[in-house]
Design an enzyme around this catalytic site. Structure first.
Site, PDB file in Angstrom:
ATOM      1  N   LYS A 126     -49.368 -82.794 -40.305  1.00 32.67           N
ATOM      2  CA  LYS A 126     -48.245 -83.669 -39.943  1.00 32.67           C
ATOM      3  C   LYS A 126     -48.702 -84.560 -38.803  1.00 32.67           C
ATOM      4  O   LYS A 126     -49.609 -84.197 -38.054  1.00 32.67           O
ATOM      5  CB  LYS A 126     -47.055 -82.818 -39.480  1.00 32.67           C
ATOM      6  CG  LYS A 126     -45.736 -83.533 -39.500  1.00 32.67           C
ATOM      7  CD  LYS A 126     -45.088 -83.544 -40.867  1.00 32.67           C
ATOM      8  CE  LYS A 126     -43.870 -84.418 -40.919  1.00 32.67           C
ATOM      9  NZ  LYS A 126     -43.138 -84.289 -42.188  1.00 32.67           N
ATOM     10  N   ASP A 166     -42.191 -90.116 -43.319  1.00 32.84           N
ATOM     11  CA  ASP A 166     -41.212 -89.142 -42.820  1.00 32.84           C
ATOM     12  C   ASP A 166     -40.178 -89.982 -42.060  1.00 32.84           C
ATOM     13  O   ASP A 166     -40.073 -91.198 -42.318  1.00 32.84           O
ATOM     14  CB  ASP A 166     -41.899 -88.100 -41.907  1.00 32.84           C
ATOM     15  CG  ASP A 166     -40.976 -86.925 -41.551  1.00 32.84           C
ATOM     16  OD1 ASP A 166     -40.699 -86.103 -42.435  1.00 32.84           O
ATOM     17  OD2 ASP A 166     -40.509 -86.828 -40.403  1.00 32.84           O
TER      18      ASP A 166
END
Ligand code: NDP
Length: 444
Positions: A126, A166
């Site tokens: 991430k 995201d």
């Protein structure tokens, strides 16, 4: 002290101030206790949990860029490459002022198990920055994205690490990031997913997380003798996940009555008109409040409170810890019987425990929102093959993957004597595959 408790204590001690990371580790380890206790000696000798909670690598860097007034701005950029046991790192990039290393570690940790659950060969990672795209011009967003990618490009690649979108990273940002990667490396490869359809993107990727959420919700309801058609649904957020969860829920005959953003929420007793929401959010980048100006049957309420709206099903699709114990109790008191998480860890630990203990159907984000990353992996496959599959093909594969994720979580929960606890089931099923791969690959 048990192995699990020992590791959790170490994580808290060695990662100070990273509350969301502690929370994610605790939730996962607690629900894995049965599996870990049964294999304690073997896992301890291999320091399996110690390795699992430590990212393989964290890259942290400076992101300087120039704003429209000629002023230089500096943001923090990160990529957390958490675990590559079953494939190249895969996970989104988040652009939001709240981003810090702890939040990205929580998201990367969750991503490892989520990606494993999809059944596809992808590891977990991430990244992101504390840059706030809200209120910035297109030129400013491009300047930031080009600077961010100039550094990130050294650490990613189609067989190494494949970021995606995201919060705050949609088609516009992916386009700018991809353009800069290509310019720097000279490579036209599937290094980012969520790309535009004309340059390597996959059909259904935009819709995938929201659609996938509703596919697994539908499966959970069916397997528990209930159905989605005719039910009233409340969805938080009004971004990518919320919009396409609304679309699929409506297609399957449910009535979605509320959506929100970080300022407040709208309630439309006649059901949300999604074309109006898309125009506000996808075209004008406006606020959800504007919906009530455009639609007479809608009411806007400033602030939190969306979970007080009566519904049968709740789908939190905004951000972490947006639904606490009081919210969970309010949902139950108003007749809600099922919750599926589109966002990552939107329910606090106390809220999650309440859902499970009060017998509500509850599907955690790790399983419920895996459709996004699964379709990203399908985009990677198409890029490698230099092919584009049709909408129907990708949608059918997505649906299949979500039904399979439900089956895996359901089966693992039953195998360990906690039938119906999909939190434990999803964690156990995701964990088993990663553990097998880590054990086979030796001490790395
Ligand atoms: P978007 O940026 O498209 O939308 C986010 C939505 O949540 C916006 O409505 C935003 O409101 C709201 N929101 C964000 N932060 C907060 C906050 N602190 N408080 C209240 N509301 C907030 O993001 P996505 O839809 O892509 O992501 C939503 C969630 O889903 C995240 O948890 C993400 O990690 C998760 N997810 C996303 C995937 C994807 O494919 N996009 C895949 C898997 C999970 P505002 O505009 O006011 O900020």
């Amino acid at each position: 002290m048990s192995y699990v408790d020992e590791i959790y204590a170490k994580v808290v001690e060695q990662n100070p101030g990273e509350a969301e990371f502690h929370q994610a580790v605790k939730e996962v380890l607690d629900s894995l206790k049965l599996v870990i206790d049964a294999n304690e000696e073997k896992y301890r000798k291999m320091a399996l949990l110690e390795r699992m909670v430590e990212p393989e690598r964290i890259i942290s860097f400076r992101v300087p860029w120039v704003d429209d007034n000629g002023q230089v701005q500096v943001n923090k950029g990160y990529r957390v490459q958490f675990n590559s046991a079953i494939g190249p790192y895969k996970g989104g990039l988040r652009l939001h002022p709240s981003v810090n290393q702890g939040i990205l570690k929580f998201l990367g940790f969750e991503q490892v198990f989520k990606n494993s659950l999809t059944g596809l060969p992808i590891g977990g990672g991430k990244g992101g920055s504390n840059f706030d795209p809200k209120g910035k011009s297109d030129r400013e967003v491009m300047a930031f994205c080009q600077s961010f990618m100039t550094e990130l490009s050294k650490y990613i690649g189609a067989d190494q690490d494949v970021p995606a979108g995201d919060i705050g990273v949609g088609a516009r940002e992916i386009g700018f990031l991809y353009g800069q990667y290509k310019r720097l490396t000279g490579l036209y490869e599937g290094v980012l997913t969520g790309k535009g359809l004309n340059y390597g993107g996959s059909l259904v990727r935009t819709q995938a997380t929201g659609y996938g959420l509703v596919y697994i919700l539908d499966e959970m309801l069916k397997k528990n003798g209930k159905e989605l058609a005719g039910k009233t649904v409340v969805i938080s957020g009004s971004g990518n996940v919320a919009i396409y969860a609304t679309e699929k829920a409506q297609q399957l005959g449910a009535k979605v009555v509320a959506l929100s953003d970080s300022n407040g929420y709208i309630y439309d007793k006649d059901g949300i008109k999604l074309d109006v929401v898309k125009e506000i959010k996808e075209v004008r980048r406006g606020r959800i409040k504007e919906y009530a100006d455009a639609v007479a049957s809608a009411v806007y309420t400033e602030g939190k409170g969306i979970w007080n709206v009566a519904c049968d099903i709740a789908l939190p699709c905004a951000t972490q810890n947006e639904l606490n114990l009081d919210d969970a109790k309010a949902l139950k008191a108003n007749g809600c019987f099922a919750v599926a998480e589109g966002a990552n860890m939107p329910s606090t630990r106390e809220a999650t425990d309440f859902f499970l203990e009060s017998g509500m159907l509850f599907m955690p984000g790790k399983a419920a929102n895996a459709g996004g990353v699964a379709t990203s992996a399908l985009e990677m496959s198409q890029n490698s093959q230099r092919l584009s599959w049709t909408f129907e093909e990708v949608d059918a594969k997505l649906k299949d993957i979500m039904v399979n994720i439900f089956a895996k979580a359901d089966d693992a929960a039953k195998r360990y004597g906690v039938a119906g606890n999909y939190v434990a089931g999803a964690n156990i099923a995701g964990f088993e595959k990663v553990v097998d791969a880590m054990m086979a690959q030796g001490i790395v």
